[in-house]
Design a protein around this motif. Structure first.
Motif, PDB file in Angstrom:
ATOM      1  N   UNK A 202       0.965  -1.735  -0.444  1.00  0.00           N
ATOM      2  CA  UNK A 202      -0.047  -0.214  -0.190  1.00  0.00           C
ATOM      3  C   UNK A 202       1.185   1.159   0.254  1.00  0.00           C
ATOM      4  N   UNK A 203       0.943   2.281  -1.421  1.00  0.00           N
ATOM      5  CA  UNK A 203       1.943   2.828  -1.303  1.00  0.00           C
ATOM      6  C   UNK A 203       1.122   4.890  -0.839  1.00  0.00           C
ATOM      7  N   UNK A 204       1.876   5.375  -0.031  1.00  0.00           N
ATOM      8  CA  UNK A 204       1.404   6.901   0.186  1.00  0.00           C
ATOM      9  C   UNK A 204       2.090   7.631  -1.076  1.00  0.00           C
ATOM     10  N   UNK A 205       0.953   7.847  -1.671  1.00  0.00           N
ATOM     11  CA  UNK A 205       1.295   8.843  -3.623  1.00  0.00           C
ATOM     12  C   UNK A 205       2.272  10.213  -3.178  1.00  0.00           C
ATOM     13  N   UNK A 206       2.992  10.463  -4.030  1.00  0.00           N
ATOM     14  CA  UNK A 206       3.926  11.675  -3.660  1.00  0.00           C
ATOM     15  C   UNK A 206       3.137  12.940  -3.428  1.00  0.00           C
ATOM     16  N   UNK A 232       6.421  12.002   0.214  1.00  0.00           N
ATOM     17  CA  UNK A 232       5.019  11.721   1.243  1.00  0.00           C
ATOM     18  C   UNK A 232       5.409  11.426   2.322  1.00  0.00           C
ATOM     19  N   UNK A 233       4.390  11.601   3.116  1.00  0.00           N
ATOM     20  CA  UNK A 233       4.636  11.362   4.490  1.00  0.00           C
ATOM     21  C   UNK A 233       4.087  10.111   5.688  1.00  0.00           C
ATOM     22  N   UNK A 234       4.257   9.868   6.370  1.00  0.00           N
ATOM     23  CA  UNK A 234       3.994   8.722   6.954  1.00  0.00           C
ATOM     24  C   UNK A 234       2.965   9.128   8.848  1.00  0.00           C
ATOM     25  N   UNK A 235       2.586   9.486   9.264  1.00  0.00           N
ATOM     26  CA  UNK A 235       1.690   9.734  10.673  1.00  0.00           C
ATOM     27  C   UNK A 235       1.540   8.959  11.518  1.00  0.00           C
ATOM     28  N   UNK A 236       2.102   8.175  12.465  1.00  0.00           N
ATOM     29  CA  UNK A 236       1.184   7.295  13.285  1.00  0.00           C
ATOM     30  C   UNK A 236       1.091   7.738  14.375  1.00  0.00           C
ATOM     31  N   UNK A 237       0.301   8.553  15.063  1.00  0.00           N
ATOM     32  CA  UNK A 237      -0.210   8.731  16.063  1.00  0.00           C
ATOM     33  C   UNK A 237      -0.512   8.338  17.364  1.00  0.00           C
ATOM     34  N   UNK A 276      13.650  10.056  -0.314  1.00  0.00           N
ATOM     35  CA  UNK A 276      12.743  10.898  -0.482  1.00  0.00           C
ATOM     36  C   UNK A 276      11.402  11.612  -0.149  1.00  0.00           C
ATOM     37  N   UNK A 277      11.799  10.535   1.061  1.00  0.00           N
ATOM     38  CA  UNK A 277      10.043  10.764   1.919  1.00  0.00           C
ATOM     39  C   UNK A 277      10.464  11.546   3.063  1.00  0.00           C
ATOM     40  N   UNK A 278       9.243  12.116   3.260  1.00  0.00           N
ATOM     41  CA  UNK A 278       9.308  13.143   3.908  1.00  0.00           C
ATOM     42  C   UNK A 278       9.490  13.815   6.155  1.00  0.00           C
ATOM     43  N   UNK A 279       9.314  13.900   6.775  1.00  0.00           N
ATOM     44  CA  UNK A 279       8.573  14.063   8.567  1.00  0.00           C
ATOM     45  C   UNK A 279       7.730  13.015   8.334  1.00  0.00           C
ATOM     46  N   UNK A 280       8.606  11.574   8.165  1.00  0.00           N
ATOM     47  CA  UNK A 280       7.781  10.967   8.856  1.00  0.00           C
ATOM     48  C   UNK A 280       8.108  11.117  10.073  1.00  0.00           C
TER      49      UNK A 280
END
Length: 512
Positions: A202-206, A232-237, A276-280
């Motif tokens: 499952x891909x998080x788009x740019x 793209x970013x992943x935020x696990x809260x 290049x993913x950012x702010x994870x």
């Protein structure tokens, strides 16, 4: 991309029996004995088949007997299925058992929760195997907890092909693909309302962010995972939990819910933060039973951490717990244990700062060639040696330990920078063969890189096999941390006080 709110159906079973047709038998008189009075098929997702469970039926008498009928109480409408004497079905007649002998019945189930109830997200589905009838009837109960879920998966096209993601091209210009799909905008917030079951990558788009709320449960089918694309970013809260159920923790694991699968490594692929993913950010999460817990390629080219991971556990990875290649990572109250290779591999340089982390490795599923922590400024392939600066690798108030003698190793080439510093750490480095006596990288007397270090003293973890990395009040890590650099609370939200401990957990009194 569709959501499937699906179900739990019935599978096929096998039945072993010692069976002859050339002997005289007595009818069963209701005196059968069973290996269990209830068969619990554990929790299963809607529309995903259970494991196979067995029941032993004993004839303790001195007579050969015939059971006139064996059937499911719900009859042909039951969502369970049996296999008796090698024949699958839901009802059987004239089943023979020799004196002092037994037979085996195997049971599976698959259920559709929408057919069971229109509102609940969990449903207890029951039935019974009935032996004989009337005054001789005996029963064994069948119980299954069916859980609803959001199913995410690649699209199946009319020509029979499946949606794929392209990861580049080979030397002949052919695309390198894997089965996967991009999450659309309606799928970029995972909530705690229902578990999520992911098939494929499952891909998080740019340019997009996948946000995962506190209490969410994410399950992966074999070889599945989450991929975060460039920009793209992943935020696990997740949030701190108040009970052992980790009700506010975000949990990533496989899609087999049976207890026998609760600690099996390698059930799914990884959380992959691509180049290049950012702010994870990952906070209050448990990542268990993956091939690689977190796989991180490069950094985002900024001075900010590409990944900030706090109050998180990574357990039972068949390869590596956290593998970062030229990463930029900040870790606080991070605990990693039981990895087939390294628990932490900082590969091909990068920038890293870890505070109050526990990097342990007590892998017992086979031989292990890697330490708990492996730090490198290079990556060698079959054709090329890649090098990159290890700008910094700082470990403050950490525990690095395991069941091997050398749990910290460096792999340095001189063509790139190699900067590291360990302060107020408990480390296992028992060089009993004197392999590294003359290697300056391992000069633990050099306070410019090793300051206030405790070597080779058991941290006294509660239970490493169960990934319980709490330390006792007698641990040498107790009070080892520097108050000026320590986190204010531990991984469980417990205040550290004025005399904090090293590692992710503050010390506790163990039960006797």
């Amino acid at each position: 991309m569709k959501y499937l709110f699906v179900f739990l159906s019935v599978g096929v079973i096998f039945f072993l029996s010692s069976c002859r047709k050339d002997f005289e038998t007595e009818p069963s008189s209701g005196n059968l004995e069973f290996s269990k009075d209830t068969v619990y098929l554990d929790t299963v997702f809607t529309n995903i088949g259970s494991s196979t469970y067995n029941l032993t039926v004993h004839n303790r008498s001195n007579e050969d007997i015939t059971i006139p009928t064996i059937k499911l109480g719900r009859g042909e409408s039951s969502n369970y299925r049996l296999n008796v004497d090698g024949i699958p079905g839901k009802s059987f007649e004239n089943i023979d058992i020799l004196a002092k002998d037994s037979i085996y019945i195997f049971v599976e189930t698959t259920n559709n929760i929408e057919e069971l109830t229109s509102s609940a997200t969990e449903f207890l589905y029951t039935d019974a195997i009935e032996f004989d009838s009337g005054s001789n009837q005996q029963k064994v109960e069948l119980v299954t907890l069916v859980q609803d879920a959001v199913f995410l998966y690649p699209e199946l096209f009319d020509d029979g092909t499946t949606e794929e993601l392209i990861f580049g091209y080979d030397e002949e210009g052919n695309p390198i693909t894997e089965k996967g799909f991009f999450l659309d905008d309606t799928e970029l917030n995972f909530t705690s309302e229902k578990p999520y079951v992911i098939y494929g990558l499952a891909a998080v788009p740019s340019g997009k962010t996948l946000t995962i709320d506190a209490g969410a449960r994410i399950h992966f089918h074999q070889e599945s995972g989450i991929i975060v694309a460039e920009n793209a970013s992943l935020q696990v809260n997740g949030e701190v939990s108040s009970t052992e159920n980790l009700e506010n923790e975000v949990i990533f694991e496989g899609d087999r819910l049976e207890p026998d699968f609760s600690d099996v490594p390698g059930q799914w692929f990884a959380i992959w933060l691509t180049d290049g993913s950012t702010n994870n950010t990952i906070n209050h999460a448990t990542i268990k039973n993956a091939t690689v817990g977190i796989l991180m390629d490069s950094n985002d080219g900024t001075n900010n951490p590409t990944l900030t991971v706090k109050n998180t556990q990574i357990y039972n990875s068949s390869n590596v717990g956290l593998l970062a290649r030229t990463g930029n990572v900040v870790g606080e109250n991070l605990a990693i244990n039981n990895s087939g290779q390294a628990s932490l591999n900082l590969s091909l340089g990068g920038k890293y700062n870890f505070t109050n982390c526990t990097f342990a490795n007590y892998w017992r599923n086979g031989f292990r060639n890697f330490p708990s922590v492996l730090i490198e400024n290079n990556l060698e392939t079959a054709e090329t040696l890649f090098v990159a600066d290890l700008t910094e690798a700082n470990f403050n108030n950490c525990i690095i330990y395991g069941n091997e003698n050398l749990e910290l190793l460096f792999n340095k080439v001189d063509d790139a920078a190699f900067n590291y510093k360990f302060e107020n750490c408990l480390i296992r480095f028992n060089d009993f063969q004197n392999q590294f006596t003359d290697n300056p990288l391992y000069n633990f007397e050099d306070t410019s890189v090793f300051e206030n270090i405790v070597l080779n003293e058991e941290p006294l973890f509660l239970n490493t096999e169960e990934n319980e990395l709490f330390i006792s009040e007698e641990s040498p890590a107790n009070g080892l941390a520097n108050p000026s650099t320590s986190t204010q609370v531990d991984i469980l939200g417990k205040p550290r006080g004025n005399n904090p401990d090293a590692g992710a957990y503050e010390s506790v009194t163990f039960p006797e």
